[in-house]
Each structure stands twice: as structure tokens, then as C-alpha cells.
Design a protein around this motif. Structure first.
Motif, short mmCIF file in Angstrom:
data_model
loop_
_atom_site.label_atom_id
_atom_site.label_comp_id
_atom_site.label_asym_id
_atom_site.label_seq_id
_atom_site.Cartn_x
_atom_site.Cartn_y
_atom_site.Cartn_z
N SER A 223 0.80 -1.22 0.00
CA SER A 223 0.00 0.00 0.00
C SER A 223 0.84 1.27 0.00
CB SER A 223 -0.93 0.01 1.21
OG SER A 223 -0.18 -0.17 2.38
N PRO A 314 -5.62 15.35 -8.02
CA PRO A 314 -6.55 15.37 -6.89
C PRO A 314 -7.20 14.01 -6.69
CG PRO A 314 -7.58 16.33 -8.82
CD PRO A 314 -6.18 16.02 -9.21
N ARG A 315 -7.69 13.77 -5.53
CA ARG A 315 -8.18 12.43 -5.20
C ARG A 315 -9.63 12.27 -5.66
NH1 ARG A 315 -5.58 12.02 0.80
NH2 ARG A 315 -6.59 10.02 0.86
N ARG A 386 -22.08 10.39 -4.60
CA ARG A 386 -22.05 11.57 -5.46
C ARG A 386 -21.77 11.14 -6.89
NH1 ARG A 386 -18.37 15.64 -2.00
NH2 ARG A 386 -19.05 17.17 -3.51
N MET A 387 -22.40 11.81 -7.82
CA MET A 387 -22.38 11.36 -9.22
C MET A 387 -21.63 12.35 -10.10
SD MET A 387 -24.30 8.80 -8.48
CE MET A 387 -25.07 7.97 -9.85
N TYR A 395 -16.87 8.68 -6.62
CA TYR A 395 -15.85 8.18 -5.70
C TYR A 395 -16.14 6.72 -5.34
CZ TYR A 395 -15.49 13.21 -4.76
OH TYR A 395 -15.38 14.56 -4.88
N THR A 429 -9.39 -0.84 3.37
CA THR A 429 -9.80 -0.35 4.67
C THR A 429 -9.11 0.98 4.94
OG1 THR A 429 -9.90 -0.85 7.03
CG2 THR A 429 -7.96 -1.59 5.88
N ASP A 430 -9.73 1.77 5.79
CA ASP A 430 -9.11 3.04 6.12
C ASP A 430 -7.90 2.80 7.02
OD1 ASP A 430 -8.90 5.64 7.97
OD2 ASP A 430 -9.87 6.17 6.09
N LYS A 431 -6.83 3.53 6.73
CA LYS A 431 -5.57 3.29 7.43
C LYS A 431 -5.65 3.66 8.91
CE LYS A 431 -0.75 3.84 6.12
NZ LYS A 431 0.16 4.47 5.18
N SER B 166 -20.62 21.18 -8.01
CA SER B 166 -20.82 20.41 -6.77
C SER B 166 -20.72 18.95 -7.10
CB SER B 166 -22.14 20.76 -6.14
OG SER B 166 -23.18 20.46 -7.04
N SER B 167 -21.65 18.16 -6.73
CA SER B 167 -21.55 16.73 -6.91
C SER B 167 -21.61 16.32 -8.37
CB SER B 167 -22.64 16.03 -6.14
OG SER B 167 -23.87 16.42 -6.68
N ASN B 170 -16.96 16.53 -12.70
CA ASN B 170 -15.85 15.58 -12.81
C ASN B 170 -14.55 16.35 -12.97
OD1 ASN B 170 -14.80 13.02 -12.92
ND2 ASN B 170 -15.02 12.82 -15.11
N THR B 172 -11.14 18.13 -12.52
CA THR B 172 -9.99 17.98 -11.65
C THR B 172 -9.62 19.31 -11.03
OG1 THR B 172 -8.53 18.28 -13.52
CG2 THR B 172 -9.04 16.02 -12.92
N ASN B 174 -11.54 20.81 -9.15
CA ASN B 174 -12.33 20.89 -7.92
C ASN B 174 -11.57 20.30 -6.74
OD1 ASN B 174 -14.57 21.68 -6.59
ND2 ASN B 174 -15.76 19.85 -7.04
N ASN B 175 -10.25 20.51 -6.72
CA ASN B 175 -9.39 19.84 -5.75
C ASN B 175 -9.79 20.10 -4.32
OD1 ASN B 175 -8.10 19.33 -8.06
ND2 ASN B 175 -6.23 20.43 -7.59
N GLN B 177 -12.52 21.03 -2.87
CA GLN B 177 -13.75 20.42 -2.42
C GLN B 177 -13.55 18.92 -2.23
OE1 GLN B 177 -16.97 21.45 -4.91
NE2 GLN B 177 -18.49 20.44 -3.67
N ASP B 178 -12.82 18.29 -3.18
CA ASP B 178 -12.58 16.85 -3.10
C ASP B 178 -11.74 16.53 -1.89
OD1 ASP B 178 -12.36 16.40 -6.67
OD2 ASP B 178 -14.05 16.39 -5.31
N PHE B 181 -13.70 16.52 1.15
CA PHE B 181 -14.64 15.41 1.20
C PHE B 181 -13.95 14.10 1.52
CE2 PHE B 181 -18.71 13.63 0.24
CZ PHE B 181 -18.47 12.41 -0.35
N TRP B 182 -12.68 13.95 1.17
CA TRP B 182 -12.04 12.65 1.22
C TRP B 182 -10.67 12.73 1.87
CZ3 TRP B 182 -15.66 9.40 -0.36
CH2 TRP B 182 -15.34 8.04 -0.36
N PRO B 183 -10.61 12.93 3.17
CA PRO B 183 -9.29 13.14 3.76
C PRO B 183 -8.58 11.86 4.20
CG PRO B 183 -10.98 13.53 5.38
CD PRO B 183 -11.69 13.12 4.12
N GLU B 184 -9.27 10.71 4.19
CA GLU B 184 -8.68 9.54 4.84
C GLU B 184 -7.59 8.90 3.99
OE1 GLU B 184 -13.06 9.77 5.82
OE2 GLU B 184 -11.88 9.70 3.98
N ALA B 185 -6.68 8.25 4.65
CA ALA B 185 -5.70 7.42 3.95
C ALA B 185 -6.26 6.00 3.89
CB ALA B 185 -4.39 7.42 4.72
N MET B 186 -5.77 5.22 2.96
CA MET B 186 -6.34 3.89 2.76
C MET B 186 -5.27 2.83 2.74
SD MET B 186 -8.84 4.76 -0.35
CE MET B 186 -10.27 5.77 -0.15
N GLN B 187 -5.61 1.61 3.08
CA GLN B 187 -4.68 0.50 2.88
C GLN B 187 -5.47 -0.73 2.49
OE1 GLN B 187 -2.64 -0.03 6.58
NE2 GLN B 187 -4.39 -0.83 7.67
#
Lengths: 457, 190
Positions: A223, A314-315, A386-387, A395, A429-431, B166-167, B170, B172, B174-175, B177-178, B181-187
């Protein structure tokens, strides 16, 4: 006591008003437009921001009322009796007011009687007795059938539905990995090693075997992005091969052998005894690699190229690539109950609109050996879906649920209306946050299928 | 039968485009006609959308420059009246608490209309200077108004502001706002 006032009568039905509705007013400025602050709101189907279109105000000489156009844009044109007004129009009895892009028309009439008493802006809704009677009859009829409908519609996912779904859920195992060299039509195995990675896959009613991409490409399971100080000795063997494959393909582009990583997988039914249903290769699956990130690390002596599902800033569409699917011939022999229904774009939109969030996840958490039932766990979607403008979820889906290793690739089920659907494939999963997971929306399959259709000659 | 509306009927509702248009057309008319009496009640709106200064000597005290009360009325006085007129149609009230030039002294604070229209607000402020020599020349007012009016015309041609992203986006771009909305890290779930 009689007083002079005016009425504005709605000449057409629209989403907010009925033909015949009226507003009565005398001394108060009256705003007409699309914003929430307007006394008369009209629809805004355009792509432009809401605006106040006009104001009706008493004339300073007290000799009637005037209509003031407030926005200079052509898209906000105001017409009286068909003629656009530039700035101000003194209103006459019987004037018809219309707005650019709107069906609705307002008829302005001046009155002098004792009907207007309050001094404020008065709304009068039309009520014709026959219309009301008919409306009540319809309501009564619908009400009775509605109760019956509601009970079925709002019932959550039943055990029966879950049992039906379970028969289409399997364990997928990566038994071995090979590094292949492919040149013209010749394929050579450069290296191979055994593996023991398990995840979950499921069969759909469209005869697709669906799982998470990282279940069949376990070299993506690292990861953390490789950093400049990463040395080859710290990496698993198959990850080094994956790096070598990408490096070879980037550095030696054109005319040379292409290197590819392939995993050999078994799809297993786990009850009453573990039984092999069929074998597949990772290269048979359809995967969207357009989000893959190839980044260069190292120096001239030790170059690494890393291909991964890393999020790129951007994510926006993080991890949406972690899904893989494979059309299966004779799928009916593997799932006698018909398979799991994938949610389409349309269904996903309804789920998002209805704020539907109760989910059930199925999968095969890791056990040491032996037979294993499909496990289920329940949860909720943590964020509204969200669409994008073309109707796909923007997402990955965010949810909770008591998931553990082995659930990867498993279906996320939801009930919408009378039917239940798979909306996601378990991914990561969230880290940092416990009990927080992400799934790839299954509409990625629909999107990939559309893309493939467009690419066909 | 209704009379014709005047610019006074816009009081409080004039947008930037309308204000610059009025300023351009009326200052141009004053240069041609040398008419020095100006107030919003004398400015009619013609059928083709132009602002027309009616020939008249009918005065409105609330729109007369300070020096007018002492018998002086010259080009700079018309500039002051223009400023007061614009203030009225934009803000919906008369300057100097409705008293006009009579209510102004050298130390009176000059009103500033709207921060979202800085060029217009600054020009009106300068027009309302107590001392006539400190006000811009009429020709300068016309030149500035003409330039700003053309800018507004071009802005209007581009159309109104689009609904905020807004929603349904698509993009890019819109950094921010994104990211929020999505601050988490993932594994991975191995």
C-alpha cells in the motif's frame, strides 16, 4: 374598507404553482425570480446561477406599480405582453409578464375593493370543488394500496435474499504467480513462485465473475508507494518482478519482448467441502488500468518503476480501478439460483437520491483450513453517493461493517425498492479509522463495457 | 395613461451595467447640450433603451452641488449631480442624508457605494468632492464611463455566472472540495 391593490395570476401549471393561483399585494416590494429569497419563485432549469429577475414596486408618485428588470443578461429577459423591457415598465391592468426560458406567465390586474385586508403579500391557491373531490377519491384509493406497497418497499434485506446471494459467492485463491516474457506469439516464463492469497469473488446474473483487482494481482498489495530509499532487499519477490516488468516495458519500448505478471487463480466453492469450480488467469480478467500510476524512483544505477493503484492528486476517483470482471461461459452451472444483480447507473442514482444506506457485505474471512460458510456482515454507507455528469458514482463507496482480511472482492448488497443489488466490491480499509472501509462501485463495469464498445472497430 | 419612467424609478435597483450606461449617455449629452441641471427625474428611458436627459431647468435640491446654493452652477456642478444621480439609482437614497449639496461641507465623508463595483464607487466618490476643482472633468467622466460600459457589455455577452460546481462535476479543478470530502488514507485488506 376598499383599497387599491394588485393581483398576479399564474396562467400555467409549473412545479411550484397551479394555473389560477394568485398573489395579492399593494405596498410591499415583490421579488420574482429563481432564488430562495423571491416572493414568487420560478424554475431554473438552466445551467446558470439562480437570479432575481424582476421586482414589482409601488410607483413613487403613488399612481400604480412598476416592474423593474434587475438582471441585464439576455438569459434573464423580462417581457410584458411579449415585448422585452430594458429597465422599468409601468404596469397596466391586464399586462402579461413572462420570463426568458419560462413557460409560466403572470397576469397583472389592479383591483379596488375590500378583498385585500392584510397589507402583506397574500397567496391564494385555486380550489375547485370537483377537482378537490376527485383528488380525495384518488388519495383514498392510493392510500389503501400504498400501505400494502410501503410494507414491502421498506422492508430491509431479508435472510432469504442473503441466502440467495450466498450461493453466488465464492472464494478466489491465487495459487501461483509468473513473470512472463511475450514477444510476437512466443511466451516464455522468466520466473514463477507459489502464492497463498485468498479473497472473495461473486457471479452475477449477467454471467460475470467479479472481484477486486488486487485479489488477482497481489503485487499491488503493497500500500505504501516505494520511496527513493527503498532497496530491493526489502521487497517481496513478486513485487520485485512487477517492478522489473514495468521498468522493462517503459525503458525498452518498441520491438522488444514485453514482460507481464500473471497470476493463476482457483475459484472455490467452500461448502459443504472446499471444491474447485474453475481455474482462471488474471490476464483473462477485464481491468481498467487507465488510473495506474507509473512513477520513477531511484538513480541511474538503481532504477525502479512502480505501477500501482496509488491515488493521484486530486483524489477525485481514488481506487476506482480496484475491480476486475470476467465473462464466464456456462455460468448457470455454477449458480443455480441465477446470480447477483449488479446495480446499473440508474439504480445507483435512485439509491443516491433516496439516501438509502443499509448494506450487507458477503465474503470469506481468512480461516486456517477447511470448509467455510459465506459470512455476512451488516453496515451503513457513511457518505452520500455523489455522481459525475455522465451519471457514474464519482468516488469509491464509504461504509462500515465488521470486515476482515479475505472479504476483499466481496459484494456490497443493498435493497432498493423491491429488489436488491450489488453496488460495490470490497476494496480497502481506512488506514487510521477503525471500521471504515471503501468499495468500488460496480457501475465501473458498466463504464468499462461502454468504453470497450466504443473502442471496437 | 402612464407617463414614461425616468431613471428615478430605478432607485435602489440599478445594476452596474445600467449605471455605467446612464453615466456614459448622460455625460455625453451634457457635453453636447451644455445643460447643467441634472437629476434622475430628468433622465428618461427611451424605447430603444437609451438614457435621455430632458431639456429642463427644473431643479431638485437633493441633486444640486454645494456651490449651487451660492448661485454658481458650472460644468463641475453637473459632475456632482451626475455622481448624486448614480448614487441614487444604485443605493435607493439621496446623498448627504437626502439634503444634497446643502448638507455637505468640506469635511463631510464622501460616500462609497459598493465594494463589488470599485471603479464605479470610486468615480462617484470623486464626483461628489465638495471642492469643484477636485472633481473629475466631464470629459474624463465620459471616457471612464464609456470604457467601463464596454467592459460590462462584453461581460454580459459571456452570460450569467454558471451554477457552482458540486456533486455533478468531474473537474480535476475541484481539488479543494474533493480534498475536504475525502481526507482519509487507505490501505489494502490483504
Amino acid at each position: 374598507m376598499t383599497r387599491k391593490y394588485y393581483s398576479l395570476r399564474f396562467e400555467r401549471d409549473d412545479t411550484l404553482h397551479r394555473h389560477g393561483d394568485q398573489m395579492l399585494n399593494a405596498d410591499n416590494p415583490l421579488r420574482i425570480g429563481q432564488t430562495a429569497s423571491c416572493d414568487i419563485r420560478v424554475d431554473n432549469p438552466s445551467q446558470f446561477e439562480d437570479a432575481i429577475l424582476a421586482i414589482i414596486e409601488k410607483r413613487s408618485d403613488d399612481n400604480g406599480w412598476k416592474l423593474i428588470r434587475t438582471s441585464p443578461y439576455k438569459e434573464h429577459e423580462v417581457r410584458v405582453n411579449g415585448t422585452p423591457i430594458d429597465y422599468v415598465h409601468f404596469l397596466n391592468n391586464g399586462d402579461r409578464i413572462a420570463f426568458e426560458g419560462q413557460r409560466q406567465e403572470l397576469q397583472f390586474n389592479i383591483h379596488e375593493d375590500d378583498q385585500y385586508k392584510t397589507g402583506g403579500i397574500v397567496h391564494i391557491h385555486t380550489a375547485r370543488s370537483t377537482r378537490i373531490l376527485l383528488a380525495w377519491l384518488i388519495v383514498l384509493t392510493l392510500g389503501i394500496s400504498g400501505v400494502v406497497f410501503y410494507k414491502g418497499y421498506t422492508r430491509p434485506i431479508t435472510l432469504q435474499m442473503v441466502e440467495q446471494a450466498k450461493s453466488s459467492v465464492f472464494q478466489i485463491r491465487v495459487d501461483s504467480i509468473q513473470l512472463l516474457s511475450i514477444h510476437d506469439n512466443d511466451t516464455f516464463t522468466l520466473s514463477s513462485c507459489p502464492m497463498n492469497v485468498t479473497g472473495t469473488a461473486f457471479l452475477t446474473s449477467d454471467s460475470l465473475l467479479v472481484t477486486a483487482r488486487h485479489c488477482i494481482e497481489p503485487w499491488l498489495n503493497i500500500s505504501d508507494t516505494i520511496r527513493l530509499d527503498t532497496t530491493s532487499s526489502t521487497l517481496p519477490l513478486y513485487v520485485k518482478w512487477a517492478l522489473q516488468a514495468v521498468t522493462n516495458n517503459v525503458v525498452n519500448e518498441g520491438g522488444h519482448a514485453r514482460w507481464e505478471m500473471v497470476s493463476y487463480c482457483s475459484v472455490m466453492q467452500m461448502t459443504p467441502e472446499p471444491r474447485l469450480l474453475f481455474s482462471v488467469k488474471s490476464s483473462q480478467f477485464i481491468i481498467d488500468k487507465s488510473r495506474d500510476l507509473i512513477s520513477e524512483h531511484g538513480d541511474f544505477n538503481h532504477q525502479y518503476f512502480w505501477r500501482s493503484l496509488s491515488a493521484r492528486p486530486p483524489r477525485v476517483n481514488m481506487m476506482l480501478g480496484d475491480i476486475a470482471y470476467l465473462p464466464i461461459a456456462s455460468a448457470a452451472s455454477y449458480h443455480p439460483t441465477g446470480g447477483i444483480h449488479l446495480a446499473s447507473k440508474k439504480v445507483m442514482r435512485k439509491i443516491a437520491r433516496d439516501n438509502n444506506n443499509q448494506i450487507v457485505v458477503l465474503g470469506f474471512p481468512k480461516v486456517e483450513v477447511g470448509a467455510q460458510e459465506v459470512e455476512r456482515t451488516e453496515g451503513v454507507l457513511k457518505r452520500t453517493i455523489r455522481m459525475t455528469p455522465d451519471g457514474y458514482p464519482k468516488y469509491v463507496l464509504s461504509h462500515n461493517g465488521n470486515l476482515s482480511p479475505g472479504y476483499s472482492g466481496g459484494p456490497v448488497l443493498i435493497k432498493q425498492g423491491f429488489h436488491w443489488y450489488v453496488i460495490g466490491v470490497i476494496s480497502v480499509t481506512d488506514k487510521y479509522e477503525k471500521d471504515h472501509f471503501y468499495s468500488v462501485p460496480v457501475t465501473e463495469i458498466e463504464r468499462m463495457e461502454e468504453k470497450l464498445k466504443r473502442q471496437k472497430p | 395613461m402612464n407617463g414614461k419612467p425616468t431613471s428615478a424609478d430605478l432607485a435602489g435597483y440599478a445594476n452596474e451595467y445600467t449605471a455605467w450606461k446612464l453615466l456614459k449617455e448622460v455625460s455625453g449629452r451634457i457635453i453636447e447640450s451644455k445643460q447643467l441641471v441634472v437629476n434622475p427625474f430628468l433622465i428618461e428611458m427611451s424605447d430603444d433603451g437609451r438614457f435621455v436627459l430632458k431639456p429642463s431647468e427644473a431643479q431638485e435640491a437633493g441633486f444640486d452641488a454645494p456651490e449651487v446654493k451660492d448661485g454658481g452652477r458650472f460644468e463641475a456642478s453637473a459632475v456632482w449631480s451626475l455622481g448624486a444621480t448614480i448614487f441614487y439609482i444604485v443605493m435607493g437614497r439621496q446623498v448627504m442624508n437626502g439634503k444634497g449639496g446643502i448638507g455637505q461641507s468640506e469635511t463631510s465623508k464622501l460616500p462609497y457605494m459598493r465594494s463589488e463595483w470599485p471603479a464605479l464607487s470610486e468615480l462617484v466618490q470623486q464626483c461628489l468632492q465638495f471642492i469643484p476643482d477636485r472633481r473629475p472633468a466631464l470629459k474624463n467622466v465620459y471616457d471612464v464611463a464609456a470604457k467601463q460600459y464596454n467592459r460590462c457589455v462584453n461581460d454580459i455577452k459571456r452570460g450569467p455566472k454558471l451554477k457552482s460546481v458540486s456533486s455533478m462535476s468531474n473537474s480535476t479543478a475541484n481539488n479543494q472540495q474533493d480534498m475536504a470530502f475525502w481526507p482519509e488514507a487507505m490501505q489494502n485488506i490483504h
